[in-house]
Design an enzyme around this catalytic site. Sequence first.
Site, PDB file in Angstrom:
ATOM      1  N   SER A 164      -2.458 -13.545  -4.495  1.00  0.00           N
ATOM      2  CA  SER A 164      -4.011 -14.094  -5.531  1.00  0.00           C
ATOM      3  C   SER A 164      -3.998 -14.914  -6.080  1.00  0.00           C
ATOM      4  CB  SER A 164      -4.064 -12.859  -6.618  1.00  0.00           C
ATOM      5  OG  SER A 164      -4.903 -13.344  -7.851  1.00  0.00           O
ATOM      6  N   TYR A 203      -0.121  -6.445 -12.267  1.00  0.00           N
ATOM      7  CA  TYR A 203      -0.780  -7.098 -11.214  1.00  0.00           C
ATOM      8  C   TYR A 203      -0.410  -8.737 -10.806  1.00  0.00           C
ATOM      9  CZ  TYR A 203      -4.246  -8.483  -8.146  1.00  0.00           C
ATOM     10  OH  TYR A 203      -4.849  -8.193  -6.274  1.00  0.00           O
ATOM     11  N   LYS A 207       1.743 -11.019  -8.410  1.00  0.00           N
ATOM     12  CA  LYS A 207       1.432 -11.567  -7.072  1.00  0.00           C
ATOM     13  C   LYS A 207       1.919 -12.545  -6.982  1.00  0.00           C
ATOM     14  CE  LYS A 207      -1.725  -9.149  -5.269  1.00  0.00           C
ATOM     15  NZ  LYS A 207      -2.060  -8.654  -3.963  1.00  0.00           N
TER      16      LYS A 207
HETATM   17  P1  NAP Z   1     -10.441  -3.195  -1.557  1.00  0.00           P
HETATM   18  O1  NAP Z   1     -12.116  -4.078  -0.665  1.00  0.00           O
HETATM   19  O2  NAP Z   1     -10.763  -2.795  -2.239  1.00  0.00           O
HETATM   20  O3  NAP Z   1     -10.185  -2.605  -0.167  1.00  0.00           O
HETATM   21  C1  NAP Z   1      -8.247  -2.341  -0.124  1.00  0.00           C
HETATM   22  C2  NAP Z   1      -8.201  -1.227   0.804  1.00  0.00           C
HETATM   23  O4  NAP Z   1      -6.815  -0.809   0.637  1.00  0.00           O
HETATM   24  C3  NAP Z   1      -8.237  -0.469   1.390  1.00  0.00           C
HETATM   25  O5  NAP Z   1      -8.718  -0.564   2.659  1.00  0.00           O
HETATM   26  C4  NAP Z   1      -8.234   1.048   1.007  1.00  0.00           C
HETATM   27  O6  NAP Z   1      -8.292   1.900   1.856  1.00  0.00           O
HETATM   28  C5  NAP Z   1      -6.729   0.496   1.173  1.00  0.00           C
HETATM   29  N1  NAP Z   1      -5.998   0.678   0.087  1.00  0.00           N
HETATM   30  C6  NAP Z   1      -5.593   1.081  -1.161  1.00  0.00           C
HETATM   31  N2  NAP Z   1      -4.698   1.941  -1.140  1.00  0.00           N
HETATM   32  C7  NAP Z   1      -3.709   1.091  -0.529  1.00  0.00           C
HETATM   33  C8  NAP Z   1      -1.614   1.925  -0.008  1.00  0.00           C
HETATM   34  N3  NAP Z   1      -1.827   2.395  -1.379  1.00  0.00           N
HETATM   35  N4  NAP Z   1      -2.270   2.016   1.370  1.00  0.00           N
HETATM   36  C9  NAP Z   1      -2.395   2.114   1.694  1.00  0.00           C
HETATM   37  N5  NAP Z   1      -3.999   0.747   2.060  1.00  0.00           N
HETATM   38  C10 NAP Z   1      -4.758   0.960   0.327  1.00  0.00           C
HETATM   39  O7  NAP Z   1      -9.685  -4.605  -1.604  1.00  0.00           O
HETATM   40  P2  NAP Z   1      -9.746  -6.143  -1.512  1.00  0.00           P
HETATM   41  O8  NAP Z   1     -10.282  -6.396  -2.557  1.00  0.00           O
HETATM   42  O9  NAP Z   1      -9.641  -6.381  -0.190  1.00  0.00           O
HETATM   43  O10 NAP Z   1      -7.894  -6.337  -1.829  1.00  0.00           O
HETATM   44  C11 NAP Z   1      -6.644  -6.888  -0.838  1.00  0.00           C
HETATM   45  C12 NAP Z   1      -6.247  -7.526  -0.660  1.00  0.00           C
HETATM   46  O11 NAP Z   1      -6.606  -8.601  -1.239  1.00  0.00           O
HETATM   47  C13 NAP Z   1      -4.993  -6.772  -2.484  1.00  0.00           C
HETATM   48  O12 NAP Z   1      -4.034  -7.557  -2.598  1.00  0.00           O
HETATM   49  C14 NAP Z   1      -5.702  -7.459  -4.163  1.00  0.00           C
HETATM   50  O13 NAP Z   1      -4.615  -7.713  -4.308  1.00  0.00           O
HETATM   51  C15 NAP Z   1      -6.317  -9.117  -3.386  1.00  0.00           C
HETATM   52  N6  NAP Z   1      -6.793  -9.647  -3.425  1.00  0.00           N
HETATM   53  C16 NAP Z   1      -8.771  -9.464  -4.097  1.00  0.00           C
HETATM   54  C17 NAP Z   1      -8.792 -10.386  -4.475  1.00  0.00           C
HETATM   55  C18 NAP Z   1     -10.331 -10.090  -5.363  1.00  0.00           C
HETATM   56  O14 NAP Z   1     -11.043 -10.738  -5.903  1.00  0.00           O
HETATM   57  N7  NAP Z   1     -11.273  -8.890  -3.396  1.00  0.00           N
HETATM   58  C19 NAP Z   1      -8.352 -11.833  -5.287  1.00  0.00           C
HETATM   59  C20 NAP Z   1      -7.023 -11.884  -4.931  1.00  0.00           C
HETATM   60  C21 NAP Z   1      -6.459 -10.607  -4.468  1.00  0.00           C
HETATM   61  P3  NAP Z   1      -8.368   4.011   1.354  1.00  0.00           P
HETATM   62  O15 NAP Z   1      -8.667   3.536   0.028  1.00  0.00           O
HETATM   63  O16 NAP Z   1      -8.494   4.733   2.515  1.00  0.00           O
HETATM   64  O17 NAP Z   1      -6.609   3.748   1.017  1.00  0.00           O
END
Ligand code: NAP
Length: 299
Positions: A164, A203, A207
């Site tokens: 991130s 967090y 990262k």
């Molecule tokens: P998201 O849209 O909320 O999706 C999260 C996904 O993770 C869902 O499929 C959820 O499904 C699953 N999940 C949650 N906890 C889990 C666990 N313990 N084991 C397996 N699956 C799990 O999240 P996202 O924003 O795409 O985030 C994905 C990655 O991108 C993360 O590493 C996050 O730190 C990183 N990131 C995101 C952003 C942002 O702005 N969105 C920015 C920087 C980095 P279930 O509920 O069915 O488990």
Amino acid sequence: MLRSVFRCLGTNPVVGRRSMSQSSLAGKVAIVTASTDGIGLAAAQALGKRGAHVVVSSRRQANVDKAVALLQSHSIQVTGTTCNVGKAEDREKLLQTTLDQCGGVDILVSNAAVNPFFGNIMESTQDVWDKILSVNVTSAFLMTKLVVPHMVKRGGGNVVFVSSVAGYQPMQVSQSACIRIDARWRPALKDAASPSLQALSPYSVSKTALLGLTRALAPELAQDNIRVNCVAPGVIKTRFSSALWGNEDIVDEFKKQLSIKRIGEPEEVGGVIAFLCSEEASYITGETVTVTGGIGCRL
Ligand code: NAP
């Protein structure tokens, strides 16, 4: 006729064919963790569109079923199973399902992360640290350790970690921007004297650790023809970050740091992940690609 079309496009048929095969992932098997929504799902879609058989998973069966149906509707070869990456037995089941149904594994996208805490770093507890580091860092490593021997059997592979922008710069949100914020952030408002909040502190540290894991693993696995890279998204429109992009004041404040003045879309990260796993990126390892709309990222 075809030659004149290629002339018009400024390419030639041989070069065109080569670049297409370099981007292709046909015959590859890709595990993407936490891939039923957001960036994970977009990565699965991008890998699948390039011809990979993708294995999607998350904690809830209903989410897995929905993602499988969606990917199948795009003619993507897909296998789905439940997996909470924080549980050893689930990680093993994910690998075993992949081996049983797809015959091997070539790509791991380690995407899962949790953030149960918003607030000043000094207010976080050991439980919070244990949970965040265990899911975001240790599980990412342990999943890699599980799949690598199987990549070796296939003659190589690719690992991509999802870090991130917060791994470079712990996110600070001002009190004024927080006034209308989601209830999850309210504990962070306790310290009214603080002009700004390090809202994602433990967090962020997890990262940053993934940037280090990428650098440390890349030379070690290069001898097995396995490349290890990382992506660091900025604020991307997913459920995970809805507390940020759902608040106009935070978005306005955040946009000041952006060159591209909008929030990113999951597909804009998914495509970069697929690129890193393809032959087009054959000389890239140990790198983190930032996908942030132009935020300067430097440790
Ligand atoms: P998201 O849209 O909320 O999706 C999260 C996904 O993770 C869902 O499929 C959820 O499904 C699953 N999940 C949650 N906890 C889990 C666990 N313990 N084991 C397996 N699956 C799990 O999240 P996202 O924003 O795409 O985030 C994905 C990655 O991108 C993360 O590493 C996050 O730190 C990183 N990131 C995101 C952003 C942002 O702005 N969105 C920015 C920087 C980095 P279930 O509920 O069915 O488990």
